[in-house]
Design an enzyme around this catalytic site. Structure first.
Site: not given
Ligand code: OAD
Length: 249
Positions: A105-106, A123, A134, A152, A193, A218, A237
């Site tokens: 998702q990153n 994403h 365009c 652009c 995540t 996590n 992680a």
């Molecule tokens: P979040 O910011 O929602 O969640 C981050 C997760 O990482 C949390 O559950 C933390 O507990 C965990 N975390 C923090 N430090 C960590 C570490 N050192 N090792 C492992 N885990 C750790 O991020 P995402 O779930 O990626 O979408 O967010 C999903 C989507 O929401 C993103 O891709 C973005 C956002 O809006 C778009 O841009 C469309």
């Protein structure tokens, strides 16, 4: 070193990983140790910025100049960031034949920088810019960001980071590849995540419904921990993935 109970979980995870087709699903938490802030929680991006204004397509179209203030800040951090031990462990896992692909998702490109070849960018990627008029694509490094929003060079349309904003669909290829990988894997390794944003958040359930073993890493329980994860390794992680990789050796 981990306490014995955690050590056992690391061993169990390694054993599962060595026995079946593994797909990783990663989120912002895996890049925290690379200096990239997550979205939610303490120090998260959404504490500082309003996601509706900055990261929804409607908000961006309404006021691209002000949304670009945040995106420029992210881009500067992402351009400088380096993979951390968690990314590197996944790269070794792929190289050694354990890991089939990463669905991420990153939007930071750090899995590719670490050396992973099979990365599904669910994403998109902020290091690429797309013209809203365009649809031309540009590497971010080629575009001057001194006046915002950048335009652009061909048609003067507004350029947007080629990441999926709220209100935009998931790129079609990424969606179909991710569904295929999640549906076929024997093990899904879910890392960093919150499990809140759909449709990515449903991929572990899809994997599990098809018989996969879901390993989650996590520091905090996520929305997936109680309902979907088969094995939960609580910790960062960048500590746990290298330990699993070490055990696989
Ligand atoms: P979040 O910011 O929602 O969640 C981050 C997760 O990482 C949390 O559950 C933390 O507990 C965990 N975390 C923090 N430090 C960590 C570490 N050192 N090792 C492992 N885990 C750790 O991020 P995402 O779930 O990626 O979408 O967010 C999903 C989507 O929401 C993103 O891709 C973005 C956002 O809006 C778009 O841009 C469309």
């Amino acid at each position: 070193m981990f306490p014995p109970e955690e050590q056992k979980k690391v061993k169990d995870a390694a054993q599962k990983i060595s026995a079946g087709k593994v797909v990783a699903l990663t989120g912002a938490g895996i890049s925290v140790a690379s200096g990239i802030m997550p979205f939610r929680g303490q120090g998260g991006l959404w504490e500082k910025y309003d996601p509706e204004e900055m990261a929804s397509i409607e908000g961006f179209r309404r006021n691209p100049g002000s949304a670009w203030v945040m995106h420029k800040e992210i881009l500067e951090i992402v351009e400088k960031a380096l993979p951390n031990p968690a990314h590197l462990a996944l790269a070794v896992m792929e190289e050694r034949g354990y890991l089939s692909s990463i669905i991420t998702q990153n939007v930071d490109g750090l899995h590719q920088k670490a050396g992973n070849q099979r990365v599904i960018e669910f994403h998109g990627n902020v290091r690429r810019l797309i013209c809203l008029e365009c649809s031309a694509l540009y590497p971010a490094g080629e575009i001057e960001l001194s006046s915002l929003p950048p335009l652009c060079p061909v048609c003067k349309g507004v350029l947007k980071p080629d990441a999926v904003f709220f209100g935009e669909p998931i790129p079609r290829n990424a969606l179909s590849q991710a569904h295929r990988e999640a549906g076929e894997c024997r093990v899904m390794l879910v890392v960093g995540t919150s499990g809140l944003v759909e449709p990515a958040a449903s991929l572990p359930l899809l994997a599990k419904s098809n018989g996969a073993f879901v390993i989650e890493v996590n520091p905090e329980p996520s929305y997936l921990t109680a309902s979907v994860s088969t094995l939960f390794l609580q910790g960062k992680a960048e500590k746990i993935l290298p330990a699993i990789m070490e055990d696989l050796r």
